[in-house]
Design a protein around this motif. Structure first.
Motif, mmCIF file in Angstrom:
data_model
loop_
_atom_site.group_PDB
_atom_site.id
_atom_site.type_symbol
_atom_site.label_atom_id
_atom_site.label_comp_id
_atom_site.label_asym_id
_atom_site.label_seq_id
_atom_site.Cartn_x
_atom_site.Cartn_y
_atom_site.Cartn_z
ATOM 1 N N ASP A 62 0.724 -1.159 0.009
ATOM 2 C CA ASP A 62 0.219 0.009 -0.160
ATOM 3 C C ASP A 62 0.845 1.384 0.084
ATOM 4 O OD1 ASP A 62 -2.255 -1.776 -0.042
ATOM 5 O OD2 ASP A 62 -2.598 -1.239 2.148
ATOM 6 N N GLU A 63 1.900 1.298 0.838
ATOM 7 C CA GLU A 63 2.829 2.401 1.104
ATOM 8 C C GLU A 63 3.535 2.640 -0.330
ATOM 9 O OE1 GLU A 63 6.758 3.069 3.359
ATOM 10 O OE2 GLU A 63 4.923 3.422 4.693
ATOM 11 N N LEU A 64 3.941 1.478 -0.886
ATOM 12 C CA LEU A 64 4.623 1.551 -2.196
ATOM 13 C C LEU A 64 4.020 2.349 -3.303
ATOM 14 C CD1 LEU A 64 7.440 0.616 -3.209
ATOM 15 C CD2 LEU A 64 6.432 -1.586 -4.023
ATOM 16 N N GLN A 197 -15.261 -10.502 -0.094
ATOM 17 C CA GLN A 197 -14.360 -10.530 0.905
ATOM 18 C C GLN A 197 -13.824 -8.935 0.992
ATOM 19 O OE1 GLN A 197 -11.966 -12.992 -1.811
ATOM 20 N NE2 GLN A 197 -11.734 -14.652 -0.180
ATOM 21 N N ALA A 198 -13.936 -8.032 0.005
ATOM 22 C CA ALA A 198 -13.494 -6.421 0.142
ATOM 23 C C ALA A 198 -14.597 -5.917 1.115
ATOM 24 C CB ALA A 198 -13.504 -5.764 -1.128
ATOM 25 N N PRO A 205 -13.549 -1.402 -3.251
ATOM 26 C CA PRO A 205 -12.724 -1.180 -4.343
ATOM 27 C C PRO A 205 -13.375 0.081 -5.262
ATOM 28 C CG PRO A 205 -13.115 -3.313 -4.704
ATOM 29 C CD PRO A 205 -13.976 -3.023 -3.405
ATOM 30 N N ASP A 206 -12.609 1.002 -5.631
ATOM 31 C CA ASP A 206 -13.303 1.841 -6.504
ATOM 32 C C ASP A 206 -12.386 1.781 -7.919
ATOM 33 O OD1 ASP A 206 -12.043 4.664 -4.556
ATOM 34 O OD2 ASP A 206 -10.648 3.257 -5.685
ATOM 35 N N ARG A 332 -6.770 5.696 -3.634
ATOM 36 C CA ARG A 332 -8.045 4.642 -3.929
ATOM 37 C C ARG A 332 -7.527 3.544 -3.294
ATOM 38 N NH1 ARG A 332 -8.623 5.452 -10.148
ATOM 39 N NH2 ARG A 332 -10.839 4.903 -9.570
ATOM 40 N N THR A 333 -8.885 2.757 -3.597
ATOM 41 C CA THR A 333 -8.741 1.396 -3.138
ATOM 42 C C THR A 333 -8.747 0.444 -4.537
ATOM 43 O OG1 THR A 333 -9.768 1.617 -1.015
ATOM 44 C CG2 THR A 333 -9.732 -0.676 -2.007
ATOM 45 N N VAL A 334 -7.700 -0.275 -4.794
ATOM 46 C CA VAL A 334 -7.733 -1.122 -6.000
ATOM 47 C C VAL A 334 -7.661 -2.648 -5.908
ATOM 48 C CG1 VAL A 334 -5.216 -0.604 -5.957
ATOM 49 C CG2 VAL A 334 -6.539 -1.372 -8.299
ATOM 50 N N ALA A 335 -8.428 -3.260 -6.637
ATOM 51 C CA ALA A 335 -8.386 -4.679 -6.577
ATOM 52 C C ALA A 335 -7.765 -5.252 -7.707
ATOM 53 C CB ALA A 335 -9.910 -5.361 -6.668
ATOM 54 N N LEU A 336 -7.072 -6.330 -7.830
ATOM 55 C CA LEU A 336 -6.289 -6.835 -8.917
ATOM 56 C C LEU A 336 -6.349 -8.538 -8.736
ATOM 57 C CD1 LEU A 336 -3.206 -7.837 -8.159
ATOM 58 C CD2 LEU A 336 -2.904 -5.363 -8.193
#
Length: 354
Positions: A62-64, A197-198, A205-206, A332-336
């Motif tokens: 997240d920090e990266l 799960q999110a 996630p957005d 943001r919150t991102v899913a992959l």
């Protein structure tokens, strides 16, 4: 290409769709027999048969990238890839007569293993058509799941013709790798799990990034997540120079990749985009991103260090796009989806050394 019928209970190969029919489907953005309801139906069929893989997070990651990152670890799925979901869902829609006759797939990798595993779970025969120079481990894995393997020479033979002869001689049914609504719905169960799960983590996630070849996984996951979280942004990720789906999205026509496929990301460098997945992705206003082999190797190493998972090159494409700043997800919150973990040891050593 011969395909199985789109309605449950029907069997056998059917004539290929004329190009104008596929073009019309793409132009209209409509895919009969596919949507959120069919994805939920697939989830019910697959319940208890496939692994509910974890959704991983890492404060360091997240920090990266300056965002909250949710990684769906499909590399921990049966056969090390999401592919078994779509294969098993398609198989379970067949009637008993068709199951007894068995199924056929052509694949040099994850789809073949997924179909072989699905056949074993359903108790039916399977034949996997593979190039004679396919990695031995992939041939052996298909055989371990109980499938018969038929090897062909890709320089002198066409895999679809080899498969078509088996279909005709044995009365078996083809399970396509991506351009089939049941396969797409099965892959969409990945997205249903991510959504559940999110929400459980309190992290809706957005944005979502999905590795893409023919588009079966991307179309299913994006459909499921867009239904759960309306308004999110959607991205597909492909190898640089082999971005057939991005070109298809831009033109509205099914595009092909150069031959032969190049680079490390063979799992997402297939020859042609799927017409049905393309129609779905255009409907959801998806944008395309590309990554290089070097960026993917770096992402594989990052996945090992920060998430403690083994990810194959094609499956690391979305993480590579994120790490290399191909899309702005700051704040943001991102899913992959880490879509597979079947990597050659020599390639993985390169990833860990970088």
């Amino acid at each position: 290409m011969s395909e199985i019928h789109d309605r449950p209970g029907e069997r056998g190969p059917r004539p290929p769709e004329p190009p104008e029919a596929k073009a019309a489907a793409v132009a209209d953005g409509i895919v009969p027999g596919f949507g959120i309801d069919t994805i939920h139906e697939a989830a019910r069929r697959l319940s208890g048969h496939v692994v509910r893989t974890p959704l991983l997070t890492s404060p360091m990651l997240d920090e990266l990238v300056g965002a909250r990152v949710l990684v769906k670890a499909e590399c921990l799925q049966l056969t090390g890839s999401f592919k078994v979901r779509g294969a098993l869902n398609a198989l379970l829609t067949l009637d008993e007569e068709a199951r007894r006759a068995g199924i056929v797939a052509y694949s040099a990798g994850n789809h073949g293993q997924g179909v072989a595993a699905a056949a074993r779970l359903a108790g039916c025969p399977a034949v996997i058509v593979m190039p004679h120079d396919a990695p031995r481990i992939k041939v052996d894995n298909c055989r371990w799941w109980g499938a018969e393997t038929v090897l062909y020479d890709p320089r002198t033979e066409d895999r679809e013709e080899v498969a078509r002869k088996i279909l005709q001689d044995r009365g078996m049914t083809l399970i396509p790798p991506f351009d089939d609504v049941r396969v797409m719905a099965g892959q969409g169960t990945v997205g249903l799990e991510v959504a559940e799960q999110a929400r459980g983590l309190g992290l809706p996630p957005d944005a979502v990034l999905v590795n893409c070849s023919g588009g079966g996984l991307a179309s299913g996951v994006i459909t499921a997540l867009d239904h759960a979280f309306p308004g999110m942004t959607h991205h597909i990720v492909e190898p640089a120079g082999f971005d057939k789906m991005a070109r298809s999205l831009a033109t509205g026509r099914v595009c092909a990749n150069p031959h032969p496929p190049g680079g490390l990301m063979d799992a997402i460098s297939g020859p042609v985009a799927g017409a049905r997945p393309l129609a779905v992705l255009r409907h959801h206003d998806v944008t395309g991103l590309t990554v290089t082999d070097e960026e993917v190797l770096a992402a594989m190493g990052t996945a090992h260090r920060l998430l403690k998972i083994v990810v194959e090159p094609g499956a690391a494409a979305s993480l590579a796009a994120l790490l290399s700043g191909k899309v702005d997800v700051r704040g943001r919150t991102v899913a992959l989806v880490a879509s597979g973990g079947n990597v050659d040891p020599a390639v993985y050593r390169r990833a860990l050394a970088d």
